[in-house]
Design an enzyme around this catalytic site. Structure first.
Site, short mmCIF file in Angstrom:
data_model
loop_
_atom_site.label_atom_id
_atom_site.label_comp_id
_atom_site.label_asym_id
_atom_site.label_seq_id
_atom_site.Cartn_x
_atom_site.Cartn_y
_atom_site.Cartn_z
N HIS A 131 2.16 -0.82 -0.05
CA HIS A 131 0.50 0.30 -1.72
C HIS A 131 1.03 1.02 -0.24
O HIS A 131 1.62 2.55 -1.29
CB HIS A 131 -0.43 -0.32 -1.64
CG HIS A 131 -0.50 -1.79 -1.97
ND1 HIS A 131 -1.25 -3.09 -1.45
CD2 HIS A 131 0.06 -2.25 -3.12
CE1 HIS A 131 -1.41 -3.87 -2.69
NE2 HIS A 131 -0.85 -3.79 -3.68
N GLN A 174 8.74 -6.33 -12.50
CA GLN A 174 8.09 -5.70 -13.21
C GLN A 174 8.39 -4.04 -13.21
O GLN A 174 8.33 -3.49 -14.53
CB GLN A 174 7.05 -5.62 -12.32
CG GLN A 174 5.48 -4.54 -12.56
CD GLN A 174 4.35 -5.02 -11.72
OE1 GLN A 174 3.20 -5.92 -11.83
NE2 GLN A 174 3.66 -3.94 -10.44
O1 PAF Z 1 1.86 -4.01 -8.92
C1 PAF Z 1 0.90 -4.94 -9.28
O2 PAF Z 1 -0.25 -4.76 -8.78
C2 PAF Z 1 0.13 -5.18 -11.15
O3 PAF Z 1 0.92 -6.05 -11.79
C3 PAF Z 1 0.33 -4.08 -11.36
C4 PAF Z 1 0.93 -2.63 -11.23
C5 PAF Z 1 -1.39 -2.54 -11.15
C6 PAF Z 1 -0.93 -3.85 -12.82
O4 PAF Z 1 -1.87 -4.58 -12.81
#
Ligand code: PAF
Length: 278
Positions: A37, A153
């Site tokens: 992150h 995603q």
């Molecule tokens: O990747 C994630 O942590 C989640 O899928 C997100 C994009 C924050 C959506 O809740």
């Protein structure tokens, strides 16, 4: 660093930044932050003068059988990490704020979300696109940064932004790995030491696959077979191994352009995903 819990307050803050000519980059997360992150925060800082990290464990992307209740949380540590990387604000709404109870509108992507993770998690991406749209409406970003570990995603969100004309530029950051190769994930915390050791077979199998391709192997089935074998020999239960077109996410039989090898596998009850571009 501001901690904002209300949508209206977040919007007012974002509007103020925009009126003053500032640029906003958002890093959407579900918290329990790690270096993966933080690498997205670093990318965000290169693009914008205001970085917002959203921390919200989104219930609509979990099926009733999944791990919503035990999803790891450590808000204090998340705040410390964000402070240390000079994040400007954390948007941390609660569930009632995001879903007041009478919600009946969803954002649904109908093509890219069918395969890969969508096959075993059919309602997952509907939850992701809906919450990401809501997070964009709350934080009003110019840029949004997503990790390539969640390759599908990121592709779906890019498609959502394109199809629905969100004025947001999507930027992705590479998979960040532990020194032994395991892709960083909040879910790694669930692995016992033994499972963690065995889970290394995913990244090792992906590296072996890359080597085979570099040596000239082009048949997807053969490469997939090797990955399946390596993971199952290490006690993993493979959900899928696929070689897909990097844009359409369609499975490929032969590799003759840019492709992605995507894997999902269980070690114990923990489902891990990983991928490499080839
Ligand atoms: O990747 C994630 O942590 C989640 O899928 C997100 C994009 C924050 C959506 O809740």
């Amino acid at each position: 660093m501001k901690i904002i819990r209300k949508i209206r307050e977040m919007q007012a803050e974002a509007e103020k930044i925009r009126i003053n000519g500032g640029k906003i980059a958002v890093v959407p997360t579900m918290g329990f932050l790690h270096e993966g992150h933080m690498s997205l925060v670093d990318i965000a800082k290169k693009h914008a003068d205001h970085v917002i990290v959203t921390i919200f464990v989104n219930p609509t992307q979990f099926a009733p059988t999944e791990d919503l209740d035990k999803y790891p949380k450590d808000f204090k540590r998340d705040c410390e990490l964000c402070e240390s990387r000079k994040v400007d604000a954390i948007f941390n709404p609660d569930c009632k704020e995001m879903y007041p109870g009478d919600s009946s509108v969803w954002v649904v992507e109908e093509r890219l979300s069918k395969g890969l993770c969508g096959r075993t998690r059919p309602t997952h991406f509907r939850g992701v696109t809906t919450v990401v749209a809501k997070l964009f409406n709350a934080t009003l970003p110019h840029f949004a940064i997503f990790g390539e570990k969640d390759y599908q995603q990121a592709a779906i969100i890019r498609k959502m932004v394109r199809d629905l004309d969100f004025p947001v530029k999507i930027i992705t950051g590479p998979v960040v790995r532990e020194s032994d190769g395991l892709a960083m994930s909040s879910r790694n915390k669930y692995l016992s030491p033994d499972e963690r050791e065995k889970a290394l077979s995913i990244s090792k199998a992906l590296q072996e696959a890359r080597q085979k391709i570099l040596r000239g192997e082009r048949t997807a089935g053969k490469i997939i077979g090797g990955i399946n074998l390596r993971i199952s020999q290490n006690g993993g239960r493979v959900d899928y191994v696929e070689i897909i077109d990097s844009e359409t996410l369609e499975p490929l039989k032969k590799i003759d352009g840019k492709a992605v090898i995507a894997v999902a596998a269980f070690f114990g009850t923990t489902r891990l995903i990983d991928n490499i571009s080839v």
